[in-house]
Structures are given as C-alpha cells and as structure tokens.
Design a protein around this motif. Structure first.
Motif, PDB file in Angstrom:
ATOM      1  N   ARG A 245       0.678  -1.308   0.130  1.00 42.53           N
ATOM      2  CA  ARG A 245       0.053  -0.064   0.005  1.00 42.53           C
ATOM      3  C   ARG A 245       0.773   1.431   0.157  1.00 42.53           C
ATOM      4  O   ARG A 245       0.626   2.291  -0.683  1.00 42.53           O
ATOM      5  N   TYR A 246       2.053   1.384   0.946  1.00 45.19           N
ATOM      6  CA  TYR A 246       2.862   2.274   0.996  1.00 45.19           C
ATOM      7  C   TYR A 246       4.204   2.009   0.514  1.00 45.19           C
ATOM      8  O   TYR A 246       4.932   1.901   1.500  1.00 45.19           O
ATOM      9  N   PRO A 247       4.601   1.929  -0.619  1.00 45.87           N
ATOM     10  CA  PRO A 247       5.996   1.609  -1.181  1.00 45.87           C
ATOM     11  C   PRO A 247       6.984   2.572  -0.586  1.00 45.87           C
ATOM     12  O   PRO A 247       8.236   2.217  -0.776  1.00 45.87           O
ATOM     13  N   ASP A 248       6.642   3.862  -0.195  1.00 43.17           N
ATOM     14  CA  ASP A 248       7.653   4.818  -0.237  1.00 43.17           C
ATOM     15  C   ASP A 248       8.105   4.908   1.510  1.00 43.17           C
ATOM     16  O   ASP A 248       8.804   5.622   1.918  1.00 43.17           O
ATOM     17  N   ILE A 249       7.453   3.783   2.335  1.00 41.54           N
ATOM     18  CA  ILE A 249       7.697   3.634   3.784  1.00 41.54           C
ATOM     19  C   ILE A 249       8.726   2.708   3.913  1.00 41.54           C
ATOM     20  O   ILE A 249       8.506   1.413   3.240  1.00 41.54           O
ATOM     21  N   THR A 250       9.634   2.915   4.771  1.00 40.72           N
ATOM     22  CA  THR A 250      10.751   2.064   5.008  1.00 40.72           C
ATOM     23  C   THR A 250      10.316   1.489   6.689  1.00 40.72           C
ATOM     24  O   THR A 250      10.129   2.519   7.502  1.00 40.72           O
ATOM     25  N   LEU A 251      10.179   0.418   6.782  1.00 41.81           N
ATOM     26  CA  LEU A 251      10.030  -0.317   8.226  1.00 41.81           C
ATOM     27  C   LEU A 251      11.355  -0.577   8.848  1.00 41.81           C
ATOM     28  O   LEU A 251      12.009  -1.721   8.253  1.00 41.81           O
ATOM     29  N   GLU A 252      11.525  -0.134  10.175  1.00 37.81           N
ATOM     30  CA  GLU A 252      12.793  -0.766  10.911  1.00 37.81           C
ATOM     31  C   GLU A 252      12.095  -1.463  12.275  1.00 37.81           C
ATOM     32  O   GLU A 252      11.497  -1.093  13.160  1.00 37.81           O
ATOM     33  N   ILE A 253      12.157  -2.960  12.354  1.00 40.43           N
ATOM     34  CA  ILE A 253      11.588  -3.569  13.200  1.00 40.43           C
ATOM     35  C   ILE A 253      12.622  -3.901  14.194  1.00 40.43           C
ATOM     36  O   ILE A 253      13.520  -4.681  14.057  1.00 40.43           O
ATOM     37  N   ASP A 254      12.127  -3.562  15.549  1.00 43.62           N
ATOM     38  CA  ASP A 254      12.908  -4.009  16.660  1.00 43.62           C
ATOM     39  C   ASP A 254      12.271  -5.058  17.492  1.00 43.62           C
ATOM     40  O   ASP A 254      11.166  -4.771  18.060  1.00 43.62           O
TER      41      ASP A 254
END
Length: 299
Positions: free
Chosen positions: A121-130
């Motif tokens: 849905r949001y290809p310009d968002i990057t997720l950093e998962i802790d």
C-alpha cells in the motif's frame, strides 16, 4: 539596541554532536566547523541557560545532569521538527522510515504477517523492526511506534487499542506424564514453573478460586525475558509456564501442549496497544501505519 537572534536548532545539533562524539574537536570535524566556533557556541548556550551542560578536562568531556536533560529534550525537538517537515512535504504520499518495536512472539505470529500488504500500500515507507520483549522508550525517540501489552502507565504518549489476549497455564504431555497433572493452583508448589523475569507490581500467577482472585508465587529453574523461550522450554518437557494464548493456539490445538487449571483461570485479559507520540503533528507515515494495524487487528 539591536537583538542578536540565536539559531537554537543549530545549537541543539552542535550540542548533540559534542555529546555523541565526546569532544569539541570531533564535533567540529563532523559539522565542518572550527573547534573555536563549536566552543563559542557551547559557551553561549550555557550562558543563556545559566547552567553548566558540559564538564571538560584535558582528556575527557562529560555531560552534567542538566546536560543529559537538555540532550534528551534536544533529540525530541529535532525529531519533531524533522517529522513535521516530512509530514508537510509528503501529505499526498506517506514516505520515510518508521521504527517499530514489538514483542518477539507477537512479531512472528501477528505483526510480520501483516507487513507485506502494508508495504504494498505504501511503497515509499521503510520499516525498521525491533523485535524484543524489553520495553523501548518512545518518548525519547528511540522508536516511533511500540506495541505494548497490559496496562499503560500515565504519560504524554498517545495509544490506539489493537485488541487483547488472555493467558493460559500449560505444559507438555511429556512433562505431565513424568511430574503429574496439577489439579489445583496449590499443586504448583510441587512443579517446576517457568516464568518471566519482568518486575511486576504483584509477583506470581493470578488464579480465581471460590469467586476470589489471588496471586500465587511460583518457583522454577528457568526465568526468561520473552514468551517464545518459555513456550519452547515447555514443549521440551522442562516445566509448566503461563503465557499469552496467542503464543500457543496451534500447539494447544495439536495437543503438543496441554492447558492446565482452566477452572481456576481468572480470565484476565491484556489489552494490546500501539503507542506513539501524539499531538496534532503525528507524521503521516506513523498515522497510516497505526490506522492499518487497527484495521487488521481490531476485526
């Protein structure tokens, strides 16, 4: 009389560089300034605030308690400024990085399966998962969104409810064949109980008997900081544990683990929230992520 305007943002950035690098000269190199310019800026900042922020010696530099407080506030202010600018610049298309912290098992079983659709849905968002069962500090800017279980402390943070989960006492058939099946909570005194090492207001496991709720202290030879470890140890036949049902739905259904003392289960529920810095300037990327979690997890 003319008034000299102070660039407080530059002061904060310079101060944080000094604090992170541990020296004025290193901060000067990082910021492409002269050491004397950095020194003058720090002196001017301390003079305006009327407190000592940095204690310098010939070989070292350390922050005073006031300096630590100023550094914490400066990080938040600069992050808020960055988020506000990013929000305004990208209202039509959310973009940027979101730092998310979530408990180990909940990440694997619930959060990670939802991420593919969100990223589509949001290809310009990057997720950093802790992924950790240890709490991360949202208020200081360590993370943007924290998935929290249980009662939330009073704070200036904002929270959206995502759902809730119950808890269950359980063990493997192997362990029960060897040690016997507890019939009442009091029987747990004879069993190896595997527990979390988190500090609680009331230590122990809650039960309900004859309409009365009570806490029962338990003992065992292993404590851990995450439910995944406790479930794995229980599956190996090492002892009895008490974890959230979301950890073990498949293992209970398959018979790999057996629910115990259900007649004494107080049916307590832990709320699950997404916690983030609230207010009128929540970055669009964070708002759409939390909205997505609510959409998927509240149904």
């Amino acid at each position: 009389m003319s008034v000299i305007k102070t660039d407080r943002t530059a002061e904060m950035e310079t101060f944080l560089s000094v604090a992170c690098t541990g020296s004025l000269s290193a901060a000067a190199r990082e910021l492409q300034l002269t050491p004397s310019a950095v020194s003058r800026m720090m002196t001017r900042l301390e003079k305006r605030l009327g407190v000592r922020l940095i204690v310098r010696s010939t070989r070292s530099l350390r922050l005073t308690s006031e300096g630590e407080s100023y550094a914490l506030a400066a990080r938040r202010i600069l992050k808020d400024l960055d988020d506000t600018e990013l929000t305004i610049a990208n209202r039509g298309s959310p973009r940027g990085k979101i730092k998310v912290t979530t408990a180990t098992a909940h990440s694997r079983l619930t959060i990670v399966p939802l991420l593919k659709e969100f990223l589509q849905r949001y290809p310009d968002i990057t997720l950093e998962i802790d992924v950790s069962d240890q709490l991360r500090d949202v208020a200081s800017g360590q993370v943007d969104v924290a998935i929290r279980f249980g009662q939330l402390p009073d704070s200036g943070l904002h929270a959206r409810r995502l759902g809730d989960t119950g808890r269950v006492v359980l063990a493997s058939p192997e362990y029960l064949a060897k040690a016997g099946k507890p019939q009442t909570p009091a029987d747990l005194a004879r069993h190896n109980c595997l527990d979390f090492n988190f500090r609680r207001i009331e230590p122990g496991w809650p039960f309900r008997q004859n309409g009365e709720d009570f806490m029962l202290a338990v003992k065992g030879n292993v404590i851990a900081n995450n439910g995944e470890t406790l479930v794995e140890l229980a599956q190996q036949g090492i002892g009895i544990t008490r974890v959230g049902r979301f950890h073990v739905q498949q293992a209970l259904a398959s018979g790999q683990l057996v629910a115990l003392l259900e007649d004494y289960n107080p049916q307590d529920r832990e709320a699950i929230h997404a916690v983030f810095i609230g207010g009128n300037n929540v970055p669009t990327r964070i708002r759409v992520f939390v909205d997505y979690l609510v959409e998927k997890m509240s149904t």
